[in-house]
Enzyme design. Structure first.
Site, PDB file in Angstrom:
ATOM      1  N   LEU A 286      -1.618 -15.527   1.174  1.00 42.52           N
ATOM      2  CA  LEU A 286      -1.325 -14.975   2.494  1.00 42.52           C
ATOM      3  C   LEU A 286      -2.125 -13.709   2.748  1.00 42.52           C
ATOM      4  CD1 LEU A 286       2.568 -15.372   2.571  1.00 42.52           C
ATOM      5  CD2 LEU A 286       0.874 -16.790   3.733  1.00 42.52           C
ATOM      6  N   GLY A 287      -2.422 -12.964   1.713  1.00 42.07           N
ATOM      7  CA  GLY A 287      -3.179 -11.739   1.902  1.00 42.07           C
ATOM      8  C   GLY A 287      -3.298 -10.966   0.617  1.00 42.07           C
ATOM      9  N   GLY A 289      -4.252  -6.698  -0.869  1.00 48.49           N
ATOM     10  CA  GLY A 289      -4.433  -5.310  -0.503  1.00 48.49           C
ATOM     11  C   GLY A 289      -4.642  -4.460  -1.730  1.00 48.49           C
ATOM     12  N   GLY A 290      -4.431  -3.173  -1.559  1.00 47.73           N
ATOM     13  CA  GLY A 290      -4.692  -2.239  -2.643  1.00 47.73           C
ATOM     14  C   GLY A 290      -3.788  -2.429  -3.837  1.00 47.73           C
ATOM     15  N   GLY A 292      -2.081  -5.533  -4.666  1.00 44.80           N
ATOM     16  CA  GLY A 292      -1.923  -6.869  -5.217  1.00 44.80           C
ATOM     17  C   GLY A 292      -2.107  -7.948  -4.171  1.00 44.80           C
ATOM     18  N   TYR A 293      -1.486  -9.089  -4.438  1.00 44.94           N
ATOM     19  CA  TYR A 293      -1.669 -10.277  -3.606  1.00 44.94           C
ATOM     20  C   TYR A 293      -0.316 -10.800  -3.138  1.00 44.94           C
ATOM     21  CZ  TYR A 293      -6.130 -10.111  -6.074  1.00 44.94           C
ATOM     22  OH  TYR A 293      -7.329  -9.700  -6.606  1.00 44.94           O
ATOM     23  N   ASP A 404       4.806   3.809   4.963  1.00 43.96           N
ATOM     24  CA  ASP A 404       3.616   3.061   5.385  1.00 43.96           C
ATOM     25  C   ASP A 404       3.931   2.224   6.619  1.00 43.96           C
ATOM     26  OD1 ASP A 404       0.962   2.333   5.291  1.00 43.96           O
ATOM     27  OD2 ASP A 404       1.287   0.671   3.900  1.00 43.96           O
TER      28      ASP A 404
END
Length: 652
Positions: A286-287, A289-290, A292-293, A404
Site C-alpha cells: 500500500l505504501g 515511508g521513512g 517502514g512499509y 504528524d
C-alpha cells in the site's frame, strides 16, 4: 433369689408410675398400656414377669448394634391393632431397665420366644422401653440427617461441576476468533481449564457411598447451594477481555491472547501475517515511508487489514514500537483508525490496523485527475478528523499527541467519513509536564513554528498542523509549492492576509478553492475560515483547543470564543505580526525559508505526470504528483530525509 417377693409387693405402686412415663414419652405404648392395667391385680403372674424381665436384658446389647430393628418399630406405631404389643415386647421394651442387671443375658434368648410372657412385660415395663426407643430413634435420625446433608452437598457439587464442564466445552467450541489459533488453544487447556477438569474428576469420585444415593431425590429441592461455584470465575475472565482497554473494545469480544504489553488486542505470528499479505508481496504494497512499509492483508476469517512493517534500521525501532502499541491500545473512536493486533518476532515489529478502503484526504483533494470535492464533503471530513483529535487530546488519559497531522494521515471510507491514522509518531504527554522535548518528527509544511525550531511538543502543535489541513480544504492548495523554490511564502503565510480580510469583511474571494466556484455555504465557510485562522496563530497558547474547534465547526459556539485572550480591535491576530508571541516571527520566517530550501533544494523530481500509486496509508504511503513536483519530507532534527520511491506526504 429373695428379690422375687419384693417385686410382688411393689407391683401395685409400679403400675401407676410406668403409665405416667409411657404417656409422656410415646403415644403408641400408652395406647397398649390401658388394657393391661386390669391385669396387675393378679399377683401370681408377677413372678413370671420377673423371670421374663431378666431375659429381655440380653436382647438389649444385641439390639443396639443393628439399627434395622428400630425401623421395625416405626411401622407398628401407626398400627393401633392389638398386634402391636407383640412386636414392641421382644427387642426394645427392656432396654433401659436391664442395663443394671447384666448377669441374666444367657437366659434371655430362650425365654424371649415364650408366648405367655407378652402380656405381663408389656404391662409392667412398657414405659422404660419407650424412653429407650426414643434414644435409639433420635440417634438414628441424627445419623440419617447428617448423612443426608453430606450427600446433598456432594450431589450438588457434582451437578454444578457437570454443568460447568458442559458450559466450558460450549464456550471453547464457540470461540470464533480465527486469526490466532495458537493463543486460543491455551485458553481451553490453560491453567484454568486443566485444573478445573482435574477438580471435577476428583470430586466426582468422592460420592462412592451407595446407601447415600437412596436419599438423593428428596434433597434435590434444596438446590440453593448454588453459591458454592466460586471456581467458575476463571471462565468469566476468559470471556471478558477485554477489556481492556479498548474498553473499548467492549465491542470486540475476541479472545485476549496478547496481554504481553498490557492490552487486550490480538497477537499474530510472523508466519500468519506473511500468509495474510502473500509473503509481503509488491502487489499488496500500500505504501512505504521513512519508518517502514504498509501491506494489505486478508486474515483467515476474511477480514481485510493493513499491516505496518517497521524497517529494521528505522528510528522507530523497539522503543517507538512499544510506545505506539501502548498508546493505540487505549484508543477507540469512530474517527480514529483501530489497531487490531501486533507481532513481535525477533527483530520484526509489525502492527495490524483495520483497513480503510477509500484512500485518504490527500488523494481525493490533490490527486491528479480527481473530481472536485464538494464543500459538504470537505466540511464533513474536517469535522470528523477534528473529533478524532479532540478525543486524543482531551478524552485519553494521559493525553495523546499525534505529532504528524497531515492530509495523507486522514483516511476516508466509502461514506467519506474521516479516520485519523498513523500513531507511529504519537507521543504521550503527562499532565505533570506541559511540554515534552523530543526528536523532531513530522512532515514539512505542517510543522508548528515552535516545534520545528526547538522540538517543544504540546497538543497545540497538533492544532497548528490541523489548521494547515483546514487551509488545504478551504483553498485546495498544498502546504508547500515546490515549483516556486525561492518564494518565501508557505501556504500558511500566503493565507494569513486573506484570512484576515475574510474574517473582517466576509470576502472569501481568492481564498476559497476556485474549483468549487461559489457552491458553498457562506456561513459554514466563515466558521471554517475562523477555525483555520485561530489554529495557525504563532502563539501556541493562543491557539484554541480541539474541542473548541469541533464546537465552532458545528456552529454550537460563537466564533468570538475562538479569540479568547485576544485584545479587541486587533484583527491582525491572523497576520504574521499580531501581538506578542511565544515564538519570534522573524525567526519563524528564517527557519521556514531554511527548511524549505533544504527540502526542495536537495530533492530531484521525476516527470511521469501521473499520480503515483493510489493510496496512502497510515503515514507511510508515498503519494505525490511528480508532474507538480511535490516535496513533502520527513524531518528529523531539522534534517530532511528522502523517503525513496515517492514522498511520504503531501506537499505543495
Amino acid at each position: 433369689m429373695s428379690t422375687a417377693p419384693s417385686p410382688g409387693t411393689t407391683p401395685s405402686p409400679s403400675p401407676p408410675s410406668p403409665p405416667t412415663n409411657s404417656t409422656t414419652t410415646t403415644p403408641p405404648p400408652a395406647a397398649s398400656s390401658p388394657p393391661p392395667t386390669t391385669t396387675p391385680s393378679s399377683p401370681p403372674p408377677s413372678p413370671s414377669t420377673n423371670s421374663t424381665s431378666p431375659p429381655p436384658s440380653s436382647p438389649l446389647p444385641p439390639s443396639l448394634p443393628p439399627p434395622s430393628p428400630p425401623g421395625s418399630l416405626t411401622p407398628p406405631l401407626p398400627q393401633p391393632s392389638p398386634s402391636a404389643p407383640i412386636t414392641p415386647s421382644p427387642p426394645s421394651p427392656t432396654t433401659p431397665s436391664n442395663p443394671r442387671s447384666p448377669p441374666s443375658p444367657n437366659q434371655g434368648p430362650p425365654n424371649t420366644p415364650s408366648g405367655s410372657t407378652p402380656r405381663t412385660p408389656s404391662n409392667t415395663k412398657p414405659s422404660p422401653p419407650s424412653d429407650s426407643s426414643d434414644g435409639l430413634s433420635t440417634g438414628v435420625v441424627v445419623g440419617i440427617a447428617i448423612g443426608g446433608v453430606a450427600i446433598l452437598v456432594i450431589l450438588t457439587l457434582i451437578c454444578l461441576l457437570c454443568k460447568k464442564k458442559r458450559r466450558r466445552r460450549h464456550d471453547d467450541e464457540a470461540a470464533y476468533y480465527v486469526p490466532p489459533p495458537p493463543p486460543s488453544g491455551p485458553k481451553a487447556g490453560g491453567p484454568y481449564g486443566g485444573q478445573q477438569q482435574y477438580w471435577q474428576q476428583q470430586n466426582a469420585s468422592r460420592p462412592s457411598d451407595n446407601h447415600v444415593v437412596t436419599s438423593l431425590p428428596p434433597p434435590k429441592p434444596p438446590s440453593p447451594p448454588r453459591k458454592p461455584p466460586p471456581p467458575p470465575p476463571p471462565p468469566a475472565f476468559m470471556s471478558s477481555s477485554g477489556g481492556s482497554d479498548y474498553s473499548d473494545l467492549p465491542v470486540l469480544p475476541p479472545p485476549s491472547p496478547g496481554l504481553v504489553l498490557g492490552f487486550s488486542k490480538s497477537t499474530f505470528t510472523y508466519e500468519e501475517l506473511s500468509r495474510a499479505t502473500n509473503g509481503f508481496s509488491e502487489a499488496n504494497l500500500l505504501g512505504q515511508g521513512g519508518f517502514g512499509y504498509v501491506h494489505k492483508g486478508i486474515l483467515p476469517s476474511g477480514k481485510e487489514v493493513a499491516v505496518k512493517q517497521l524497517k529494521a534500521g528505522s528510528g522507530q525501532g523497539e522503543r517507538e514500537f512499544q510506545a505506539e502499541v501502548e498508546i493505540i491500545s487505549r484508543v477507540h473512536h469512530r474517527h480514529l483508525v483501530s489497531l487490531i493486533g501486533y507481532c513481535m518476532a525477533g527483530v520484526q515489529r509489525l502492527l495490524v490496523y483495520e483497513f480503510v478502503p477509500n484512500n485518504n484526504l490527500e488523494f481525493h483533494l490533490h490527486g491528479k485527475g480527481r473530481p472536485t470535492m464538494e464543500w459538504s464533503t470537505r466540511l464533513k471530513i474536517a469535522l470528523g478528523s477534528a473529533k478524532g483529535l479532540s478525543y486524543l487530546h482531551e478524552d485519553c488519559n494521559p493525553k495523546i499527541i499525534h505529532r504528524d497531522i497531515k492530509a495523507s494521515n486522514i483516511l476516508i471510507d466509502f461514506k467519506f467519513e474521516a479516520k485519523v491514522a498513523d500513531f507511529g509518531l504519537a507521543k504521550i504527554a503527562s499532565d505533570t509536564n506541559t511540554h515534552v522535548s523530543t526528536r523532531v518528527m513530522g512532515t514539512f509544511g505542517y510543522l508548528a513554528p515552535e516545534y520545528a525550531a526547538s522540538g517543544k511538543l504540546t497538543e497545540k502543535s497538533d492544532v497548528f498542523s490541523f489548521g494547515v489541513v483546514l487551509l488545504e480544504l478551504i483553498t485546495g492548495r498544498r502546504p508547500v509549492d515546490a515549483n516556486n523554490v525561492y518564494v518565501d511564502d508557505s501556504l500558511v503565510d500566503w493565507a494569513r492576509p486573506l484570512l484576515n480580510r475574510a474574517s473582517e469583511e466576509g470576502d472569501f474571494e481568492g481564498l476559497a478553492d476556485s474549483k468549487m466556484g461559489n457552491e458553498y455555504d457562506r456561513e459554514e465557510m466563515a466558521r471554517m475560515v475562523a477555525c483555520a485562522a485561530a489554529c495557525v496563530r504563532h502563539s501556541a497558547r493562543r491557539r484554541p483547543r480541539m474541542s473548541q474547534i469541533v464546537r465552532a465547526l458545528e456552529g454550537n459556539v460563537s466564533l468570538s470564543d475562538l479569540n479568547e485572550g485576544m485584545r479587541p480591535g486587533h484583527s491582525n491576530v491572523y497576520s504574521s505580526y499580531g501581538g506578542s508571541t511565544d515564538y519570534d516571527t522573524s525567526q519563524y520566517n528564517d527557519d521556514m525559508i531554511k527548511f524549505r530550501k533544504m527540502a526542495l533544494g536537495t530533492q530531484e523530481y521525476g516527470t511521469t505526470g501521473e499520480y503515483s500509486n493510489p493510496t496512502s496509508d497510515y503515514g507511510l504511503y508515498p503519494s505525490g504528483s511528480s508532474s507538480e513536483g511535490q516535496a513533502t519530507r520527513e524531518m528529523e532534527m531539522g534534517k530532511i530525509k528522502k523517503t525513496g520511491q515517492g514522498y511520504s506526504g503531501p506537499s505543495l
